[in-house]
Design an enzyme around this catalytic site. Sequence first.
Site, PDB file in Angstrom:
ATOM      1  N   GLN A 116      20.556 -99.492 -29.770  1.00  0.00           N
ATOM      2  CA  GLN A 116      19.620 -99.305 -28.529  1.00  0.00           C
ATOM      3  C   GLN A 116      18.235 -99.802 -28.638  1.00  0.00           C
ATOM      4  O   GLN A 116      17.380 -99.743 -27.899  1.00  0.00           O
ATOM      5  CB  GLN A 116      19.888 -97.859 -28.092  1.00  0.00           C
ATOM      6  CG  GLN A 116      21.167 -97.336 -27.802  1.00  0.00           C
ATOM      7  CD  GLN A 116      21.082 -95.962 -27.336  1.00  0.00           C
ATOM      8  OE1 GLN A 116      20.117 -95.354 -27.235  1.00  0.00           O
ATOM      9  NE2 GLN A 116      22.280 -95.284 -27.301  1.00  0.00           N
ATOM     10  N   GLY A 117      18.031-100.185 -29.985  1.00  0.00           N
ATOM     11  CA  GLY A 117      16.600-100.436 -30.271  1.00  0.00           C
ATOM     12  C   GLY A 117      16.185-100.369 -31.904  1.00  0.00           C
ATOM     13  O   GLY A 117      17.348-100.153 -32.588  1.00  0.00           O
ATOM     14  N   THR A 118      14.795-100.703 -32.182  1.00  0.00           N
ATOM     15  CA  THR A 118      14.446-100.431 -33.599  1.00  0.00           C
ATOM     16  C   THR A 118      13.306 -99.463 -33.501  1.00  0.00           C
ATOM     17  O   THR A 118      12.689 -99.281 -32.638  1.00  0.00           O
ATOM     18  CB  THR A 118      13.760-101.893 -33.775  1.00  0.00           C
ATOM     19  OG1 THR A 118      14.577-102.965 -33.848  1.00  0.00           O
ATOM     20  CG2 THR A 118      13.264-101.917 -35.227  1.00  0.00           C
ATOM     21  N   VAL A 119      13.447 -98.736 -34.588  1.00  0.00           N
ATOM     22  CA  VAL A 119      12.701 -97.705 -35.050  1.00  0.00           C
ATOM     23  C   VAL A 119      11.594 -97.919 -36.051  1.00  0.00           C
ATOM     24  O   VAL A 119      12.200 -98.440 -37.001  1.00  0.00           O
ATOM     25  CB  VAL A 119      13.419 -96.520 -35.414  1.00  0.00           C
ATOM     26  CG1 VAL A 119      12.592 -94.991 -35.553  1.00  0.00           C
ATOM     27  CG2 VAL A 119      14.317 -95.971 -34.323  1.00  0.00           C
ATOM     28  N   ASP A 168      27.763 -89.091 -28.908  1.00  0.00           N
ATOM     29  CA  ASP A 168      27.870 -89.848 -30.077  1.00  0.00           C
ATOM     30  C   ASP A 168      27.636 -88.937 -31.364  1.00  0.00           C
ATOM     31  O   ASP A 168      26.702 -89.563 -31.857  1.00  0.00           O
ATOM     32  CB  ASP A 168      26.935 -90.983 -30.028  1.00  0.00           C
ATOM     33  CG  ASP A 168      27.321 -92.289 -30.875  1.00  0.00           C
ATOM     34  OD1 ASP A 168      27.954 -92.289 -31.280  1.00  0.00           O
ATOM     35  OD2 ASP A 168      26.256 -92.950 -30.945  1.00  0.00           O
ATOM     36  N   LYS A 201      10.483 -95.601 -31.300  1.00  0.00           N
ATOM     37  CA  LYS A 201      11.560 -96.402 -31.168  1.00  0.00           C
ATOM     38  C   LYS A 201      11.322 -97.476 -30.186  1.00  0.00           C
ATOM     39  O   LYS A 201      11.037 -97.042 -28.697  1.00  0.00           O
ATOM     40  CB  LYS A 201      12.657 -95.384 -30.353  1.00  0.00           C
ATOM     41  CG  LYS A 201      13.878 -96.104 -30.042  1.00  0.00           C
ATOM     42  CD  LYS A 201      15.096 -95.006 -29.461  1.00  0.00           C
ATOM     43  CE  LYS A 201      16.283 -95.679 -29.252  1.00  0.00           C
ATOM     44  NZ  LYS A 201      17.411 -94.764 -28.812  1.00  0.00           N
ATOM     45  N   LEU A 252      11.917 -98.514 -39.939  1.00  0.00           N
ATOM     46  CA  LEU A 252      12.915 -97.287 -40.458  1.00  0.00           C
ATOM     47  C   LEU A 252      14.475 -97.811 -40.500  1.00  0.00           C
ATOM     48  O   LEU A 252      15.210 -97.327 -40.997  1.00  0.00           O
ATOM     49  CB  LEU A 252      12.676 -95.975 -39.657  1.00  0.00           C
ATOM     50  CG  LEU A 252      11.161 -95.517 -39.870  1.00  0.00           C
ATOM     51  CD1 LEU A 252      10.792 -94.128 -39.089  1.00  0.00           C
ATOM     52  CD2 LEU A 252      10.937 -95.033 -41.378  1.00  0.00           C
TER      53      LEU A 252
END
Length: 708
Positions: free
Chosen positions: A391-394, A506, A408, A386
Amino acid sequence: MAKPNCPASCGNVSIPYPFGIGSNCFMDNMYEIVCNEIGVAAAAKAFLVLPRFRVEVLEINISDPPNNDDDSYYEPGLIRVKMPIISSNCINKSSVAASGGVLDISGTPFFFSSSRNKFVSVGCNNKATMAGLDSMVFGGCKTDCNNQRLRGKCTGFDCCQTTVPSSGIQGLDVTLESTTNNMNTCKHAFLAERRWLESNETDPSNDVQHLEYVPVVLEWTLSSFEILNFTEALRRNVFLDYTSDGGTCYHCQSGYEGNPYLDMRCQDINECEVEKQKPICSPDLECENTEGSYNCNKRKSPLKIAIIVISPSFGVLFLLLVIWWLYKVIKKRNKIKLKQKFFKMNGGLLLQQQLSSNENNVQKAKLFNSKELENATDRFNENRILGKGGQGTVYKGMLIDGRIVAIKKCNTVDEGNLEQFINEIIILSQINHRNVVKLLGCCLETEVPLLVYEYIPNGTLFQYLHEENGDFPLLTWDMRLRIATEIAGALSYLHSAASLPIYHRDIKSSNILIDDKYRAKVADFGTSRSVAIDQTHVTTLVYGTFGYLDPEYFQTSQFTDKSDVYSFGVVLIELLTGEKPVSLTRSAKSRNLSTYFVHSLKENRLFDILDTQVRKVCNKDEVMAIADLAKRCLHLNGKKRPTMLEIMMELEGVQKVSHVQPNFDELEYVRNEEMGPRNDVSISTGSCFELDSASSSNILPLLSFKSV
């Protein structure tokens, strides 16, 4: 090995193909090496020729094997080069090291390694930030020479360091700023090899004074047009493998050796033995090999042969069964130990400690097993992605009960960042609000942590405001007003209604998700903090996104609830103007949206900068009220900004006054707008916004502007 009839080295640097020195010695001009000899051959220096500049090469490695048995990815090729140190206000520095703040290798097969490099800033009270070539800031660090507690080897006193957030970066735009009134202090910033920085002899705060270049590790993979087809790879005894970032590399098949990038085949390393001539025996005798010599012996009877063959076969079969059973037992035990290792490495013990110490306040999230989440995402198929972030991949997934979720897959969590990761789980476990993304659970028994959230299907607010395509229809004024109210309600809850005040840190339009009813959902709590009442959070690293950062926090590193208010004010301006927080298409003085908005208010040009959908509003008082609220949120003095509770109440008041009630059919109205007005949408009385300056000048004096 190098290509035949080509130089194999330059000085002490080996030059393996696809790199090469001289014509027809390299695969492509991106891999061309120039060897400059100074005096004797041992002093020769190798230079990698790139389209924009030359860099000195220290080492070339065409590929590395996997890190461990469970890692199916091969490491990409590595090349160590010298990169310049970026300096400001420093004497006795050459123009090469001091000129410009950009490291650009775009358009080449090379990129800066995120795992093998670190970003370093040297100089008192120096703030250095990294941005991509598109000016989007993604990291940096700040030194503080007034804080003696930060003394150490590059720990924040005169030198600070941070990691490069992600792989695939081919350009860095480095900015150096002073955090005090003394603007003329000498400042340095550079990207450097992690191994070089961690060596006992290297101290950046001292060494950088007399260095102009530092070693940097570049990774490289083949471009698509250089990849062999399957038939040619088999002919060469080569197999293709993929690196962890999706690149392609070559390797000789098992049992073969050589350079897989050369046209010659990988050679068999098991040399065939020369077959020895056997003696000729009579038919009633058979030839046997005994200690290297052949003899003609009497043939054994079939029964004796059968006994000799079958007896060991049963023993071998039994032994194989025992070995197979032991293998399964050991493999299962190792798998359990590995999961326990990952659980501890990913902060599982810290999470258990936090949950046990907050039993009455924290809702326990479900702990998913790794097999369930692998099946839900089709083994984390790239087609399920997505989005990707710092901080990462969803990934999009479907659980066994049919629920659609967002999973995530975090980046590798360093030991120093475990508290930050566990912090996100703890914070989201405390939050129960309809406009905040709900955390369903997590999995800590995998190599990298996994977080499972409710799935929000309709993209982000940033996409609706700034991406013009049919997938993200235009938002009407009433939808924007409702979304702003919902965001304010969520932040007000975080600041005042939660068990402990929570600062998001954020807030931006890309962290506001839109659900199937076009309601706002606040997401991404990776940098959030729970703090005691009347306390603030102080750090030497600046968190947040450029364009949304509170200037007061940027200067003091002291984050308060009013810092979230400033970021929310920027989102309000986005809703009013449809403009991005930072845009290079605007003039230099107006690239920052907050500054552009405030100057427009001063010059009575509010209606000239409004978004098209906002100009269609017939009730000008609503728009003026929201503009005035945004102006107060952006006040440079945080104490003079309203609280999120006051903002929420003010937005709800504006909604109640409005004659147009929130309607989920607004989206259909926007899509069919050109077909004429709809009878089921009521319009408040009064003239709609005009684009002429006379209309603007009649309204703006009603807005009281306080100097910021």
